[in-house]
Design a protein around this motif. Structure first.
Motif: not given
Lengths: 278, 771
Positions: B64-65, B68-69, B72-75, B147
């Motif tokens: 999850x860590x 997350x990015x 969040x970045x929809x990457x 997210x």
């Protein structure tokens, strides 16, 4: 006759169901707030959670805070109308205003400046000390980086290798690690660094106040702009809003002055050039 | 477990110590291995499960860590890359990320056409049957903004496989360990218990009868010590068995003997005429023999065992039944008690009771012996009657003899006494001759009378013997002296001699010895015309009882006795032949009396003779030799008798017969004494009181009061007088019965003289008591 009546009834029912579905969909579709990746995604999300929660409550719909892997991708997505509202630097806000129809409507009261930081223990004290040194910046599309490049150009720095990192804290760490001579970050980011990191850095240059974080609303939300803006403008009055502005020293919102973003045109032009590049 | 136990108990293998040890050890080891393996598996499985759970719990946050990015970045590309990289973990079966709308934005190892599974509520590593996948669903959130959602599945197959492998390996190892343990324990058991096996084998040999098995190996260790002890025990057992065998054989012999004795005893009990009844401690019959039934007329069909004696004999012997002891052990009659009782009213049965005791002395019963003594009683009664008749006859005979003795002796005493008195007066030659013939005839008649009376007494068993000390030499002098005149007249040398070790005083009956020697010497002188008659005395060495056998030999040079007649001469009323009887006279009782007297004295008589040369009669008589005091007393009495004048004395003569009165008076007067005459006992007592005589001559048979009673009175008066005086009282008795003489002494008399007495006897008595 009866058959026609039944058919009419069926059509009405279908219409109503579709309308309900649309409405539900419209109600369930999240309000996406795109935030430029000026920091790590986690920090960005954490930063804007109070606003998100407030807007979720005010708008009665899910609100998502999203970012992008980099500034370029952020701009592309924004231009692609993926965001209902964007919060980004002035240069990108101007570009989006001109090229994507976003309407910037507020910013923070706190000044936005870019700074050039070096390791406090380093010998770099003036711009010319950085001649031929590695310079760090965030995404080339970031306002801070664009200012930094201009500053470097203005100070006739040459032979510098410019490395781009994802976050200001990364710039700080790299500087402290000695991997670079100087880095360009926002003053707000610098101020958000931990005290010991700040202690380890030294600002050797600072930009004039620039348009920092600009809130721009997507043109497709024009119908609900008033509701949205009211909701946003009410955020500072909330407990979460007060903590947010206090914590990050943003002092609150202020409306943009007319043509305030026109000073960002040359930066926006550079962004436009970047976007055209494959 | 029950069946295993039964198998162990039933099988021969299971009965050995080795097997039991082995089985016990294996059982323990198996249990422990089971516990170890199961516990190890459990712990390892739990650990693996914990590890896996932790992995699952740690994987999600990490993922999850990492997500997350990019979320969040929809990457989503980055998300996909993360999932792809994470999928390299072999334990991750699939990874799926959905956005906030639930749309799958990235996946790895998952067919997106499939519906995402629900999350497992618990982490259960034992997911057999559910695809071994742990389903987990975790939200991808930052602060409060979700997210997206992370779906992943952890493949638990490794854990399960590992658990199976561990289980298999654990079981395999445990089985191998068990097998090795079995082998090692078996070897150890065999090594440790080999001696036990040998011990068991040898023990079985002993049990089978081999009492001398081969000795077991001994040693210092405990098994060796056990073997040594077994060897010692085996030897001891063999010895004991031999002893027991010998004892058993001996016991069998004894048992057989006992059986035989029992059979004999049973036969004896059945055959004996004595009734036997055996009672137990409670007085109940436990045995009776046929004679018992016969005695008490009990039919054979009547069962007596268990009944009491009273119950059995109530009818036939009420006396017995009445007195029968109900519980002999309570009122136990003394052992050996006897009584007689009437049975069936007419028969007499004797009863003897014997206590039956055990070896420790406890009374266990009583034995009753019954004997029908009716016939015996009758016979006894008859014998008693015959005895009484014989006694009466004896008494009659004794009385007759006493009477005859008295009636004959008394007048004979008078005849001879008077003859002596007349002879002592002045007579012419013709009168002297006539008196001589009268005296000789009287003495001859007296001799015949004495012989007849003596023979009668001997024959009737009334001859009593004395045992008093007397002078043997004095007696020999007397006997020889009595025949001196006749022997001198016939010109025969008559003498006696004795060996040097012959004591002068002996203890015996002088009267009878004198009678024997007088008869022999008289015969010797009678049947010797010329030559010698000698009497020799010798004695052997003292025997253990103090008696000495004296040998009196009377030898003559007379006519001799033909050998054919040497035994006949000892028969009564027989002489050698009738011619001798006619020639020499005599009653023919002398030697018969001599032989009888010698026999009464415990001696023997034999004769050696040669016709025409003479004879020798040898008499051997055992006599006791007195102590020195008795010998002195006897000698003293003799001396006393030989003492000189005693002075003039007052003599009380208690005599009822006139001729004896006269005779006594004349004799005593001639001796110079005063005579006080009493005609009966009363007058004798009066005369004693009045005259205070120095000596009393007391006739035994007197009217009114006889001599015995008079003597008793006189002694009583003396005692009452308290002066301690004691007048000598001498009985004048015609009775030659020893019992009469004993009565005289018992009555208080001091001595006695037999009638007819001779003057020198009176003189001797007077000398004894008045000197």
């Amino acid at each position: 006759m009866i058959d026609k009546l039944n058919g009419f009834r069926g059509g009405v029912v279908a219409f109503l169901l579709a309308l309900f579905a649309l409405t539900s969909h419209a109600q369930e579709q999240a309000f996406k707030i795109g935030v430029a990746p000026h920091s790590s995604a986690r920090l960005i999300l954490k930063l804007y959670q109070p606003l998100r929660e407030h807007l979720t409550h005010e708008l009665g719909r899910p609100v998502e805070v999203v970012t992008a892997p980099n500034f370029t991708e952020f701009l592309r997505r924004a231009i692609n109308q993926e965001y209902d509202m964007v919060i980004t630097s002035g240069n990108q806000s101007r570009l989006l205003q001109v090229d994507a129809g976003y309407r910037p409507f507020l910013t923070y009261k706190a000044d936005f400046k870019a700074v050039t930081v070096v390791d406090a223990d380093s010998r770099y004290r003036r711009a010319r000390d950085l001649h031929g040194q590695v310079l760090l910046g965030l995404n080339p599309a970031s306002l801070v980086t664009q200012w930094g490049m201009h500053w470097a150009k203005k100070n006739r720095l040459g032979g510098n290798e410019v490395r781009y990192v994802s976050a200001a804290d990364s710039v700080a760490q790299l500087l402290l690690a000695g991997d670079a001579a100087a880095g360009f970050i926002s003053l707000a980011n610098y101020q958000q660094l931990t005290p010991d990191v700040q202690q380890g850095l030294r600002i050797i240059a600072s930009s004039p106040t620039m348009a920092g974080r600009i809130y721009s609303l997507n043109g497709r939300n024009a119908a609900s702009a008033g509701t949205i803006e009211r909701a946003i403008w009410s955020f500072p009055r909330t407990e979460g809003g007060r903590r947010y502005f206090s914590q990050y020293k943003l002092k609150g919102y202020r409306p943009l002055r007319p043509r305030e973003l026109e000073s960002m045109d040359h930066y926006a032009g550079e962004l436009r050039q970047m976007l055209r590049q494959p | 477990m029950k069946y295993i136990r039964e198998f162990i108990d039933r099988s021969s293998f299971g009965r050995t110590v080795r097997a039991r040890l082995l089985l016990s050890a294996i059982l323990v080891e198996a249990v422990m291995l089971l516990l170890l393996v199961s516990n190890s598996l459990r712990l390892i499985h739990e650990n693996m499960t914990t590890q896996e759970r932790r992995h699952a719990n740690e994987l999600a946050p990490v993922l999850i860590a990492a997500l997350v990015a990019p979320m969040a970045q929809r990457d989503y590309a980055t998300v996909q890359a993360v999932l792809h990289d994470s999928k390299t973990d072999s334990e991750v079966d699939y990874l799926v990320v959905t956005n906030s709308s639930g749309t799958v934005v990235a996946s790895a190892g998952w067919d997106e056409s499939r519906t995402l599974p629900q999350a497992d509520k618990t982490f259960d590593s034992t997911l057999d049957g559910r695809g071994n996948i742990y389903q987990s669903v975790r939200p991808i959130k930052v602060e409060s903004q979700q997210l997206g959602t992370l779906h992943f599945g952890l493949d638990l197959s490794p854990i399960i496989s590992a658990r199976r492998a561990m289980l298999t390996q654990g079981i395999t190892i445990a089985l191998i360990e068990l097998v090795l343990s079995i082998c090692m324990l078996t070897f150890i058991g065999i090594w440790l218990t080999r001696h036990l096996a040998a011990l068991a084998r040898v023990s079985q040999e002993v049990a089978d009868g081999n009492l001398s098995p081969a000795p077991l190996p001994e040693g210092r260790h405990d098994i060796g010590q056990l073997c040594a002890a077994f060897n010692a025990m085996s030897r001891a057992v063999a010895e004991r068995v031999n002893e027991l065998t010998y004892a058993r054989d001996f016991q069998n012999e004894l048992t057989e003997i006992i059986k035989q004795e029992q059979s004999r005893m049973t036969a004896l009990l059945k055959a004996m005429d004595i009734g036997v009844m055996l009672l137990d401690m409670n007085g109940r019959i436990i045995y009776e023999n046929p004679a018992f039934r016969t005695i008490f007329a009990i039919p054979p069909e009547v069962a007596l065992t268990g009944l009491t004696g009273r119950e059995v004999l109530a009818e036939t012997a009420p006396e017995f039944a009445q007195d029968a002891v109900v519980a002999p052990c309570v009122q136990a009659p003394p052992d050996g008690s006897a009584r007689e009782m009437q049975v069936l009213g007419s028969r007499v049965v004797s009863e003897r009771i014997h206590v039956v005791t055990s070896d420790d002395g406890a009374i266990i019963g009583h034995l009753y012996l019954f004997e029908d003594i009716t016939a015996s009683k009758q016979i006894a009664q008859q014998l008693i009657s015959a005895k009484e008749a014989a006694e009466a006859s004896r008494k009659t005979q004794a009385a007759f003899l006493a009477t005859m003795s008295h009636e004959i002796r008394t007048p004979m005493n008078g005849i001879i006494g008077m003859t002596n008195l007349v002879s002592s007066t002045q007579l012419n030659a013709e009168q002297q001759e006539y008196m001589g013939w009268i005296k000789a005839s009287a003495e001859s008649l007296l001799t015949v009378l004495n012989d007849i009376l003596d023979y009668s007494k001997i024959d009737s068993g009334q001859m009593s013997l004395e045992s008093i000390p007397f002078s043997l030499t004095g007696l020999l002098d007397e006997v020889v002296g009595m025949h001196k005149t006749l022997s001198s007249r016939k010109n025969i040398a008559l003498s006696w001699d004795a060996d040097g070790d012959v004591p002068g005083v002996v203890i015996g009956d002088p009267v009878r010895l004198r009678q024997i020697l007088t008869n022999l010497v008289s015969n010797a002188v009678k049947f010797t015309q010329q030559g010698t008659v000698s009497v020799s005395v010798s004695a052997d060495s003292p025997s253990g009882n103090g008696l000495r056998v004296f040998r009196f030999a009377v030898a003559d040079t007379g006519i001799g006795i033909p050998e054919a007649l040497r035994e006949q001469i000892f028969s009564p009323f027989l002489q050698a032949d009738n011619s001798i009887a006619r020639k020499f006279g005599g009653t023919g009782l002398g030697l018969a009396i001599v032989r009888r007297l010698v026999g009464l004295l415990g001696g023997d008589i034999r004769v050696e003779s040669e016709v025409g040369r003479g004879s020798e009669f040898v008499v051997t008589i055992p006599l006791d030799v007195p102590s020195a005091a008795s010998a002195v007393a006897a000698a003293g009495k003799e001396k006393l008798a030989d003492a000189g004048s005693i002075g003039r004395r007052r003599i009380l003569l208690a005599e009822d017969t006139p001729v004896n009165q006269r005779l006594g008076q004349l004799l005593l007067s001639k001796l110079g004494h005063d005579v006080i005459l009493a005609e009966d006992g009363f007058k004798a007592v009066d005369a004693f009181l009045r005259e205070k005589p120095d000596l009393i001559l007391m006739d035994m048979q007197m009217p009114e009061m006889d001599g015995l009673e008079a003597t008793q009175r006189i002694r009583k008066l003396e005692k009452e007088g308290g002066t301690g005086s004691h007048v000598p009282i001498v009985a004048l008795t015609a009775n030659a019965m020893q019992s009469d003489r004993t009565r005289c002494i018992d009555a208080g008399m001091d001595d006695y003289i037999a009638k007819p007495f001779k003057p020198d006897q009176i003189v001797a008595i007077l000398q004894v008591f008045l000197s």
